[in-house]
Design an enzyme around this catalytic site. Structure first.
Site, PDB file in Angstrom:
ATOM      1  N   THR A   5      29.803 -97.883 -60.239  1.00 27.46           N
ATOM      2  CA  THR A   5      28.616 -98.398 -59.658  1.00 27.46           C
ATOM      3  C   THR A   5      28.999 -98.227 -57.993  1.00 27.46           C
ATOM      4  O   THR A   5      29.974 -98.567 -57.590  1.00 27.46           O
ATOM      5  CB  THR A   5      27.973 -99.638 -59.673  1.00 27.46           C
ATOM      6  OG1 THR A   5      26.982 -99.978 -58.739  1.00 27.46           O
ATOM      7  CG2 THR A   5      29.093-100.843 -60.013  1.00 27.46           C
ATOM      8  N   ASP A   6      28.123 -97.953 -57.166  1.00 28.95           N
ATOM      9  CA  ASP A   6      28.354 -97.732 -55.618  1.00 28.95           C
ATOM     10  C   ASP A   6      28.429 -99.397 -54.966  1.00 28.95           C
ATOM     11  O   ASP A   6      28.880 -99.488 -53.941  1.00 28.95           O
ATOM     12  CB  ASP A   6      27.192 -97.275 -54.881  1.00 28.95           C
ATOM     13  CG  ASP A   6      25.637 -97.927 -54.992  1.00 28.95           C
ATOM     14  OD1 ASP A   6      25.922 -99.004 -55.970  1.00 28.95           O
ATOM     15  OD2 ASP A   6      24.699 -97.760 -54.185  1.00 28.95           O
ATOM     16  N   GLU A   7      27.994-100.342 -56.257  1.00 32.11           N
ATOM     17  CA  GLU A   7      28.138-101.849 -55.644  1.00 32.11           C
ATOM     18  C   GLU A   7      29.427-102.164 -55.317  1.00 32.11           C
ATOM     19  O   GLU A   7      29.893-103.303 -54.716  1.00 32.11           O
ATOM     20  CB  GLU A   7      27.480-102.677 -56.578  1.00 32.11           C
ATOM     21  CG  GLU A   7      26.005-102.228 -56.839  1.00 32.11           C
ATOM     22  CD  GLU A   7      25.059-103.237 -57.577  1.00 32.11           C
ATOM     23  OE1 GLU A   7      25.347-104.452 -57.622  1.00 32.11           O
ATOM     24  OE2 GLU A   7      24.067-102.832 -58.011  1.00 32.11           O
TER      25      GLU A   7
ATOM     26  N   LYS B 114      33.534-104.734 -61.792  1.00 38.37           N
ATOM     27  CA  LYS B 114      33.193-103.201 -61.915  1.00 38.37           C
ATOM     28  C   LYS B 114      34.508-102.782 -61.080  1.00 38.37           C
ATOM     29  O   LYS B 114      35.209-101.851 -61.452  1.00 38.37           O
ATOM     30  CB  LYS B 114      31.960-102.507 -61.490  1.00 38.37           C
ATOM     31  CG  LYS B 114      30.829-103.034 -62.512  1.00 38.37           C
ATOM     32  CD  LYS B 114      30.890-102.384 -63.762  1.00 38.37           C
ATOM     33  CE  LYS B 114      30.799-100.716 -63.946  1.00 38.37           C
ATOM     34  NZ  LYS B 114      30.864-100.105 -65.162  1.00 38.37           N
TER      35      LYS B 114
ATOM     36  N   TYR C 180      29.172-109.418 -60.746  1.00 37.74           N
ATOM     37  CA  TYR C 180      29.405-108.028 -61.211  1.00 37.74           C
ATOM     38  C   TYR C 180      30.097-106.904 -60.685  1.00 37.74           C
ATOM     39  O   TYR C 180      30.886-106.295 -61.210  1.00 37.74           O
ATOM     40  CB  TYR C 180      27.683-107.594 -61.217  1.00 37.74           C
ATOM     41  CG  TYR C 180      27.481-106.271 -61.576  1.00 37.74           C
ATOM     42  CD1 TYR C 180      27.843-105.678 -63.050  1.00 37.74           C
ATOM     43  CD2 TYR C 180      27.338-105.360 -60.607  1.00 37.74           C
ATOM     44  CE1 TYR C 180      27.714-104.330 -63.173  1.00 37.74           C
ATOM     45  CE2 TYR C 180      26.798-104.081 -60.977  1.00 37.74           C
ATOM     46  CZ  TYR C 180      27.144-103.522 -62.201  1.00 37.74           C
ATOM     47  OH  TYR C 180      26.946-102.053 -62.282  1.00 37.74           O
TER      48      TYR C 180
HETATM   49  P1  NAD Z   1      22.684-101.647 -69.728  1.00 37.05           P
HETATM   50  O1  NAD Z   1      22.929-103.275 -69.538  1.00 37.05           O
HETATM   51  O2  NAD Z   1      21.337-101.333 -69.958  1.00 37.05           O
HETATM   52  O3  NAD Z   1      23.557-101.167 -71.013  1.00 37.05           O
HETATM   53  C1  NAD Z   1      24.833-101.678 -71.323  1.00 37.05           C
HETATM   54  C2  NAD Z   1      25.052-101.430 -72.717  1.00 37.05           C
HETATM   55  O4  NAD Z   1      26.579-101.908 -73.147  1.00 37.05           O
HETATM   56  C3  NAD Z   1      24.285-102.190 -73.866  1.00 37.05           C
HETATM   57  O5  NAD Z   1      23.632-101.183 -74.892  1.00 37.05           O
HETATM   58  C4  NAD Z   1      25.076-103.461 -74.481  1.00 37.05           C
HETATM   59  O6  NAD Z   1      24.590-103.708 -75.857  1.00 37.05           O
HETATM   60  C5  NAD Z   1      26.513-102.593 -74.508  1.00 37.05           C
HETATM   61  N1  NAD Z   1      27.669-103.565 -74.394  1.00 37.05           N
HETATM   62  C6  NAD Z   1      27.930-104.725 -73.388  1.00 37.05           C
HETATM   63  N2  NAD Z   1      28.756-105.399 -73.644  1.00 37.05           N
HETATM   64  C7  NAD Z   1      29.467-104.688 -74.850  1.00 37.05           C
HETATM   65  C8  NAD Z   1      30.753-105.062 -75.271  1.00 37.05           C
HETATM   66  N3  NAD Z   1      31.444-105.789 -75.151  1.00 37.05           N
HETATM   67  N4  NAD Z   1      31.205-104.283 -76.253  1.00 37.05           N
HETATM   68  C9  NAD Z   1      30.239-102.898 -76.498  1.00 37.05           C
HETATM   69  N5  NAD Z   1      29.129-102.690 -75.942  1.00 37.05           N
HETATM   70  C10 NAD Z   1      28.664-103.589 -75.184  1.00 37.05           C
HETATM   71  O7  NAD Z   1      23.383-101.158 -68.614  1.00 37.05           O
HETATM   72  P2  NAD Z   1      23.180 -99.576 -67.860  1.00 37.05           P
HETATM   73  O8  NAD Z   1      22.148 -99.987 -66.734  1.00 37.05           O
HETATM   74  O9  NAD Z   1      22.610 -98.529 -68.925  1.00 37.05           O
HETATM   75  O10 NAD Z   1      24.477 -99.427 -67.206  1.00 37.05           O
HETATM   76  C11 NAD Z   1      25.652 -98.452 -67.833  1.00 37.05           C
HETATM   77  C12 NAD Z   1      26.689 -98.384 -66.835  1.00 37.05           C
HETATM   78  O11 NAD Z   1      26.450 -97.827 -65.761  1.00 37.05           O
HETATM   79  C13 NAD Z   1      27.299 -99.717 -66.505  1.00 37.05           C
HETATM   80  O12 NAD Z   1      28.727 -99.518 -66.871  1.00 37.05           O
HETATM   81  C14 NAD Z   1      26.928 -99.950 -65.138  1.00 37.05           C
HETATM   82  O13 NAD Z   1      27.934-100.695 -64.510  1.00 37.05           O
HETATM   83  C15 NAD Z   1      26.895 -98.552 -64.817  1.00 37.05           C
HETATM   84  N6  NAD Z   1      25.619 -98.374 -63.801  1.00 37.05           N
HETATM   85  C16 NAD Z   1      24.397 -98.886 -63.648  1.00 37.05           C
HETATM   86  C17 NAD Z   1      23.855 -98.465 -62.606  1.00 37.05           C
HETATM   87  C18 NAD Z   1      22.053 -99.048 -62.863  1.00 37.05           C
HETATM   88  O14 NAD Z   1      21.257 -98.870 -61.794  1.00 37.05           O
HETATM   89  N7  NAD Z   1      21.683 -99.574 -64.032  1.00 37.05           N
HETATM   90  C19 NAD Z   1      23.880 -97.944 -61.709  1.00 37.05           C
HETATM   91  C20 NAD Z   1      25.324 -97.423 -61.578  1.00 37.05           C
HETATM   92  C21 NAD Z   1      26.216 -97.690 -62.554  1.00 37.05           C
HETATM   93  P1  TYD Z   2      18.369-104.790 -59.601  1.00 37.68           P
HETATM   94  O1  TYD Z   2      17.315-104.092 -60.237  1.00 37.68           O
HETATM   95  O2  TYD Z   2      18.858-106.352 -60.114  1.00 37.68           O
HETATM   96  O3  TYD Z   2      19.494-103.897 -59.162  1.00 37.68           O
HETATM   97  P2  TYD Z   2      20.862-104.245 -58.236  1.00 37.68           P
HETATM   98  O4  TYD Z   2      20.810-105.830 -58.133  1.00 37.68           O
HETATM   99  O5  TYD Z   2      21.924-103.810 -59.064  1.00 37.68           O
HETATM  100  O6  TYD Z   2      20.707-103.569 -57.016  1.00 37.68           O
HETATM  101  O7  TYD Z   2      17.594-105.354 -58.162  1.00 37.68           O
HETATM  102  C1  TYD Z   2      17.365-104.210 -57.163  1.00 37.68           C
HETATM  103  C2  TYD Z   2      16.947-104.792 -55.916  1.00 37.68           C
HETATM  104  O8  TYD Z   2      16.027-105.616 -56.073  1.00 37.68           O
HETATM  105  C3  TYD Z   2      17.893-105.817 -55.189  1.00 37.68           C
HETATM  106  O9  TYD Z   2      17.915-105.873 -54.066  1.00 37.68           O
HETATM  107  C4  TYD Z   2      17.273-107.384 -55.901  1.00 37.68           C
HETATM  108  C5  TYD Z   2      15.980-107.100 -55.820  1.00 37.68           C
HETATM  109  N1  TYD Z   2      15.108-107.867 -56.831  1.00 37.68           N
HETATM  110  C6  TYD Z   2      14.081-108.885 -56.378  1.00 37.68           C
HETATM  111  O10 TYD Z   2      13.628-108.717 -55.218  1.00 37.68           O
HETATM  112  N2  TYD Z   2      13.348-109.177 -57.454  1.00 37.68           N
HETATM  113  C7  TYD Z   2      13.568-109.287 -58.871  1.00 37.68           C
HETATM  114  O11 TYD Z   2      12.923-110.004 -59.561  1.00 37.68           O
HETATM  115  C8  TYD Z   2      14.959-108.433 -59.259  1.00 37.68           C
HETATM  116  C9  TYD Z   2      15.313-108.296 -60.675  1.00 37.68           C
HETATM  117  C10 TYD Z   2      15.421-107.830 -58.134  1.00 37.68           C
END
Ligand code: NAD
Ligand code: TYD
Length: 344
Positions: free
Chosen positions: A128-130, A159, A155
């Site tokens: 992630t960019d975070e 990562k 988090y």
């Molecule tokens: P998500 O939370 O929707 O899904 C995570 C999945 O991992 C779930 O199906 C969960 O059951 C599984 N999981 C969790 N712990 C586990 C374990 N110990 N063993 C096996 N499976 C396990 O997450 P997401 O939003 O789909 O993100 C997927 C990946 O992409 C993550 O690595 C996250 O850091 C990265 N990412 C997410 C975003 C975003 O905006 N959501 C952006 C950039 C990167």
């Molecule tokens: P989120 O979807 O949790 O992603 P991330 O924290 O990984 O960026 O949140 C996106 C942005 O929205 C973040 O700046 C936090 C804000 N946010 C709210 O203002 N209210 C909410 O209830 C949630 C879940 C997020």
């Protein structure tokens, strides 16, 4: 010719789930293994359309479980690993950091060890960019692959730790790897605890939308389909050992995002509720995707087309998110927002 075996971890989650479906469709000649521990964020109903396909396999396993993961890898001898499985929600990491270290750090190390033992062709670590920390509001500054890692939340720290382990396995053991660092995703099957699906699902139920602080924090939104295309490209064309940032220059304040959805659904801005800010809330994320573009990637969605498609998807698929928000999720929501929004 033997069929390539592709292991996707976290394929029951949001991005991993979209990626599994994308790969099944695009590469019928590959065997796709979805390994997932099915935490609160894992859901297999999204795969009803593909689970009868011959080349789709599901394995329920915890990536931290060394005694299960190593024999599994030795049995299947996967060619490619795309590692999504993680604890992914910043708010949950603030209340319960330990599980983030367990899954994101220890789990990744177990997978790296297993991959090393069988000699895989490519390990793509989805990050992630975070991990770069936060940017200020100067719109000319962006995260590049050379930006120092300065994670701010439990988090992002977990990562970043996993990224460093992936890097070290490449440097020390020569494991063939890539790391992708993507900006905030949105799209179908996004779990409704995150801002965009939370906003859509609550507006459809005429409920208040909690915005942290003043709503001026900026995120760089990418449709999940464009992220899947990027990972596919990196898997097949990425230069061994390299990091690739993924983002489409879609910077919006949280307030802009919420207002866009409100207007699109014809709802009232009075549903916005400003609530106490998130602890350590990162101000701004913004990606410079030049390196990935040079590899041949180009996003297909603008924020406008992507958010319209996503809103329509949540309207058409209310049964999917309603079953999720009716279960354990409600307890989480009550705890996270209880003092402010529930009492109104
Ligand atoms: P998500 O939370 O929707 O899904 C995570 C999945 O991992 C779930 O199906 C969960 O059951 C599984 N999981 C969790 N712990 C586990 C374990 N110990 N063993 C096996 N499976 C396990 O997450 P997401 O939003 O789909 O993100 C997927 C990946 O992409 C993550 O690595 C996250 O850091 C990265 N990412 C997410 C975003 C975003 O905006 N959501 C952006 C950039 C990167
Ligand atoms: P989120 O979807 O949790 O992603 P991330 O924290 O990984 O960026 O949140 C996106 C942005 O929205 C973040 O700046 C936090 C804000 N946010 C709210 O203002 N209210 C909410 O209830 C949630 C879940 C997020």
């Amino acid at each position: 010719m033997t069929r390539k075996k592709v292991l996707v971890t976290g394929g029951a989650g949001f991005i991993g789930g979209n990626f599994v479906q994308y790969m099944i469709e695009k590469y019928p000649e590959y065997e796709i293994y979805n390994l997932d521990g099915l935490t609160y964020a894992g859901d297999l109903t999204k795969h009803r359309g593909i689970e009868t396909k011959d080349n789709y396999h599901f394995i329920k396993a915890d990536i931290v479980d060394y005694e299960i993961i190593i024999p599994l890898f030795e049995k299947h001898k996967f060619d490619y690993i795309i590692h999504f499985a993680a604890e992914s929600h910043v708010d949950r990491s603030i209340t319960d950091p330990g599980v983030f270290v367990r899954t994101n750090v220890v789990g990744t190390q177990v997978l790296l060890e297993a991959a090393k033992k069988i000699g895989i062709t490519k390990f793509v670590h989805v990050s992630t960019d975070e991990v770069y920390g936060e940017l200020d509001f100067d719109p000319t500054t962006f995260f590049t692959e050379d930006t120092p890692l300065q994670p701010n939340s439990p988090y992002s720290a977990s990562k970043a730790s996993s990224d460093l382990l992936v890097r070290a396995y490449h440097h020390t053991y020569g494991l063939p790897i890539n790391i992708t660092r993507c900006s905030n995703n949105y799209g179908p099957y996004h779990f409704p605890e995150k801002l965009i699906p939370l906003t859509i699902s609550r507006l459809l139920n005429e409920e208040k939308i909690p915005i942290y602080g003043d709503g001026q924090n900026i995120r760089d939104w990418l449709h999940v389909f464009d992220h899947c295309v990027a990972i596919d490209l990196v898997l097949h064309e990425g230069v061994n050992g390299e990091v690739y940032n993924v983002g489409g220059h879609n910077e919006r304040t949280n307030l802009e995002v919420v207002k866009t959805i409100i207007h699109s659904l014809g709802k009232s801005e009075e549903l916005i509720e400003f609530v106490t800010d998130r602890l350590g809330h990162d101000k701004r994320y913004a990606i410079d995707p030049t390196k990935l573009e040079q590899l041949g990637w180009k996003p297909t969605y603008t924020f406008e087309t992507g958010i319209a498609q996503t809103i329509q998807w949540y309207i058409d698929n209310n049964a999917w998110w309603e079953q999720i928000i009716s279960g354990q999720y409600q307890k989480y929501f009550d705890k996270q927002y209880s003092l402010e929004i529930l009492k109104k």
